[in-house]
Design a protein around this motif. Structure first.
Motif, PDB file in Angstrom:
ATOM      1  N   VAL A  81      29.060   1.566   5.780  1.00 47.63           N
ATOM      2  CA  VAL A  81      29.945   1.967   4.683  1.00 47.63           C
ATOM      3  C   VAL A  81      29.680   1.101   3.456  1.00 47.63           C
ATOM      4  N   PHE A  82      29.561  -0.205   3.654  1.00 47.31           N
ATOM      5  CA  PHE A  82      29.267  -1.097   2.526  1.00 47.31           C
ATOM      6  C   PHE A  82      27.967  -0.712   1.833  1.00 47.31           C
ATOM      7  N   MET A  83      26.980  -0.263   2.616  1.00 46.96           N
ATOM      8  CA  MET A  83      25.668   0.044   2.060  1.00 46.96           C
ATOM      9  C   MET A  83      25.535   1.481   1.584  1.00 46.96           C
ATOM     10  N   HIS A  84      26.567   2.299   1.794  1.00 48.60           N
ATOM     11  CA  HIS A  84      26.523   3.686   1.325  1.00 48.60           C
ATOM     12  C   HIS A  84      26.634   3.703  -0.203  1.00 48.60           C
ATOM     13  N   PRO A  85      25.979   4.679  -0.866  1.00 44.79           N
ATOM     14  CA  PRO A  85      26.020   4.727  -2.336  1.00 44.79           C
ATOM     15  C   PRO A  85      27.425   4.708  -2.934  1.00 44.79           C
ATOM     16  N   ARG A  86      28.424   5.295  -2.246  1.00 42.17           N
ATOM     17  CA  ARG A  86      29.777   5.298  -2.809  1.00 42.17           C
ATOM     18  C   ARG A  86      30.338   3.870  -2.953  1.00 42.17           C
ATOM     19  N   CYS A  87      29.830   2.956  -2.161  1.00 48.03           N
ATOM     20  CA  CYS A  87      30.269   1.559  -2.286  1.00 48.03           C
ATOM     21  C   CYS A  87      29.220   0.712  -2.998  1.00 48.03           C
ATOM     22  N   MET A  88      27.970   0.826  -2.574  1.00 48.18           N
ATOM     23  CA  MET A  88      26.924  -0.055  -3.098  1.00 48.18           C
ATOM     24  C   MET A  88      26.641   0.184  -4.575  1.00 48.18           C
ATOM     25  N   GLY A 141      36.727   9.413 -11.206  1.00 51.80           N
ATOM     26  CA  GLY A 141      37.721   8.671 -11.978  1.00 51.80           C
ATOM     27  C   GLY A 141      38.638   7.815 -11.144  1.00 51.80           C
ATOM     28  N   ASN A 142      39.163   6.782 -11.794  1.00 52.55           N
ATOM     29  CA  ASN A 142      40.159   5.884 -11.217  1.00 52.55           C
ATOM     30  C   ASN A 142      40.684   5.031 -12.371  1.00 52.55           C
ATOM     31  N   PRO A 143      41.993   4.755 -12.414  1.00 55.41           N
ATOM     32  CA  PRO A 143      42.530   3.966 -13.536  1.00 55.41           C
ATOM     33  C   PRO A 143      41.952   2.562 -13.637  1.00 55.41           C
ATOM     34  N   ASN A 144      41.352   2.069 -12.546  1.00 54.69           N
ATOM     35  CA  ASN A 144      40.857   0.688 -12.530  1.00 54.69           C
ATOM     36  C   ASN A 144      39.345   0.644 -12.330  1.00 54.69           C
ATOM     37  N   TRP A 145      38.634   1.645 -12.839  1.00 53.40           N
ATOM     38  CA  TRP A 145      37.195   1.720 -12.594  1.00 53.40           C
ATOM     39  C   TRP A 145      36.466   0.533 -13.239  1.00 53.40           C
ATOM     40  N   HIS A 146      35.706  -0.189 -12.440  1.00 52.73           N
ATOM     41  CA  HIS A 146      34.957  -1.339 -12.950  1.00 52.73           C
ATOM     42  C   HIS A 146      34.011  -1.866 -11.886  1.00 52.73           C
ATOM     43  N   LEU A 147      33.090  -2.698 -12.314  1.00 54.82           N
ATOM     44  CA  LEU A 147      32.261  -3.484 -11.418  1.00 54.82           C
ATOM     45  C   LEU A 147      32.901  -4.856 -11.249  1.00 54.82           C
ATOM     46  N   PRO A 148      32.510  -5.613 -10.220  1.00 55.27           N
ATOM     47  CA  PRO A 148      32.945  -7.013 -10.179  1.00 55.27           C
ATOM     48  C   PRO A 148      32.428  -7.747 -11.425  1.00 55.27           C
ATOM     49  N   PRO A 149      33.153  -8.703 -11.927  1.00 55.64           N
ATOM     50  CA  PRO A 149      32.708  -9.428 -13.121  1.00 55.64           C
ATOM     51  C   PRO A 149      31.511 -10.327 -12.809  1.00 55.64           C
ATOM     52  N   PRO A 150      30.788 -10.771 -13.833  1.00 51.83           N
ATOM     53  CA  PRO A 150      29.590 -11.595 -13.593  1.00 51.83           C
ATOM     54  C   PRO A 150      29.895 -12.941 -12.940  1.00 51.83           C
ATOM     55  N   VAL A 183      40.707  -8.317   3.881  1.00 48.64           N
ATOM     56  CA  VAL A 183      41.103  -7.183   4.714  1.00 48.64           C
ATOM     57  C   VAL A 183      42.054  -6.271   3.942  1.00 48.64           C
ATOM     58  N   GLN A 184      43.022  -6.860   3.261  1.00 50.81           N
ATOM     59  CA  GLN A 184      43.979  -6.056   2.488  1.00 50.81           C
ATOM     60  C   GLN A 184      43.271  -5.283   1.382  1.00 50.81           C
ATOM     61  N   HIS A 185      42.342  -5.936   0.688  1.00 48.12           N
ATOM     62  CA  HIS A 185      41.598  -5.275  -0.387  1.00 48.12           C
ATOM     63  C   HIS A 185      40.823  -4.067   0.142  1.00 48.12           C
ATOM     64  N   LEU A 186      40.108  -4.255   1.228  1.00 46.88           N
ATOM     65  CA  LEU A 186      39.290  -3.170   1.771  1.00 46.88           C
ATOM     66  C   LEU A 186      40.129  -2.073   2.414  1.00 46.88           C
ATOM     67  N   SER A 187      41.350  -2.406   2.815  1.00 51.72           N
ATOM     68  CA  SER A 187      42.216  -1.433   3.491  1.00 51.72           C
ATOM     69  C   SER A 187      43.108  -0.661   2.529  1.00 51.72           C
ATOM     70  N   GLU A 188      43.489  -1.284   1.398  1.00 54.30           N
ATOM     71  CA  GLU A 188      44.546  -0.710   0.572  1.00 54.30           C
ATOM     72  C   GLU A 188      44.172  -0.460  -0.883  1.00 54.30           C
ATOM     73  N   VAL A 192      38.675   1.094  -3.859  1.00 54.76           N
ATOM     74  CA  VAL A 192      37.888   1.170  -2.623  1.00 54.76           C
ATOM     75  C   VAL A 192      38.078   2.538  -1.977  1.00 54.76           C
ATOM     76  N   MET A 193      39.311   2.988  -1.900  1.00 52.53           N
ATOM     77  CA  MET A 193      39.603   4.268  -1.252  1.00 52.53           C
ATOM     78  C   MET A 193      39.030   5.459  -2.021  1.00 52.53           C
ATOM     79  N   ALA A 194      38.719   5.269  -3.316  1.00 56.90           N
ATOM     80  CA  ALA A 194      38.130   6.354  -4.107  1.00 56.90           C
ATOM     81  C   ALA A 194      36.760   6.764  -3.578  1.00 56.90           C
ATOM     82  N   ALA A 195      36.114   5.909  -2.799  1.00 53.15           N
ATOM     83  CA  ALA A 195      34.820   6.274  -2.218  1.00 53.15           C
ATOM     84  C   ALA A 195      34.934   7.499  -1.321  1.00 53.15           C
ATOM     85  N   TRP A 196      36.116   7.748  -0.786  1.00 55.45           N
ATOM     86  CA  TRP A 196      36.330   8.904   0.089  1.00 55.45           C
ATOM     87  C   TRP A 196      36.867  10.118  -0.690  1.00 55.45           C
TER      88      TRP A 196
END
Length: 228
Positions: A81-88, A141-150, A183-188, A192-196
């Motif tokens: 899942v981490f390596m799938h395009p929706r996440c990676m 779309g998602n209200p918080n769409w972004h990459l991790p910061p540098p 765990v909370q971040h990846l679960s809630e 993250v959930m937008a990948a589905w």
């Protein structure tokens, strides 16, 4: 002479009587307490609330007995899942986000920027609205769409299972998060959930989000061992 009231009634007086007249005897508080402690019925009643107490149940993310083999197996199950395009695609090795199921560099020369939300006028929110745009391969779309910061890139691209697991656990690389917070971040987290729910024309990760979250909790709960 006999008692008119059972001792286990725990009253502040004891009434006694004989065949001619009743007598009410008022006991001092200390004497009453001593009498009640010696009375089986009262001891049973006072102990009952303690016996009824129930220890709080553990949450799914709380650590259980360490099981390194089980933890590694759980992470390896979640790794695709981490390596799938929706996440990676939003966790690239460089400063350019990726696009599509082939994970090609984002068009329009989009860059990460200082806050992960784009560089100069090319902000993520310009195209990525609060919800998916209708139509095949239109911007998700998602209200918080972004990459991790540098300052905290959280790179997935090119990471082996062991490298990724160690990165996720390391507060120096994961934004100062504890395992519980990861765990909370990846679960809630809604992003993250937008990948589905990626919009028309895009593939989904290889397992459901519920199963993915369960594997992540299992990994953390068994000690978070990294695959070799």
């Amino acid at each position: 002479m006999k008692f008119s009231t059972p001792l286990c009634a725990c009253s502040q007086y004891i009434g006694v009587f004989n065949s001619h007249f009743p007598i009410r005897v008022v006991l001092p508080p200390m004497a009453l307490a001593t009498l009640l402690l010696l009375t089986p019925g009262c001891r049973t009643e006072s102990a009952a609330p303690q016996a009824a107490a129930v220890a709080p149940a553990k949450t799914a993310a709380e650590p259980g007995p360490k099981d390194e083999s089980g933890a590694r197996a759980a992470f390896l199950a979640a790794y695709p899942v981490f390596m799938h395009p929706r996440c990676m695609n939003c966790h690239p090795a460089g400063d350019v986000p990726l696009q599509g199921d082939d994970s090609h560099p984002h068009a329009q020369n989009v860059k990460r920027g200082s806050d992960g939300r784009g560089l100069y006028a090319l902000k993520c929110a310009n195209c990525h609205q609060d919800a998916n745009l209708p139509g095949e391969n239109m911007p998700p779309g998602n209200p918080n769409w972004h990459l991790p910061p540098p300052t905290m890139r959280m790179v997935f691209q090119g990471k082996s299972p062991g490298e990724l697991a160690r990165q996720l656990k390391d507060p120096g690389l994961n934004g100062g998060r504890s395992m519980q917070q990861i765990v909370q971040h990846l679960s809630e987290d809604k992003l993250v959930m937008a990948a589905w729910n990626p919009g028309d024309g895009r593939t989904l990760p290889p397992m459901s989000h519920d199963e993915f979250a369960r594997k992540v909790r299992e990994w953390a709960g068994k000690g978070g061992a990294a695959p070799e």
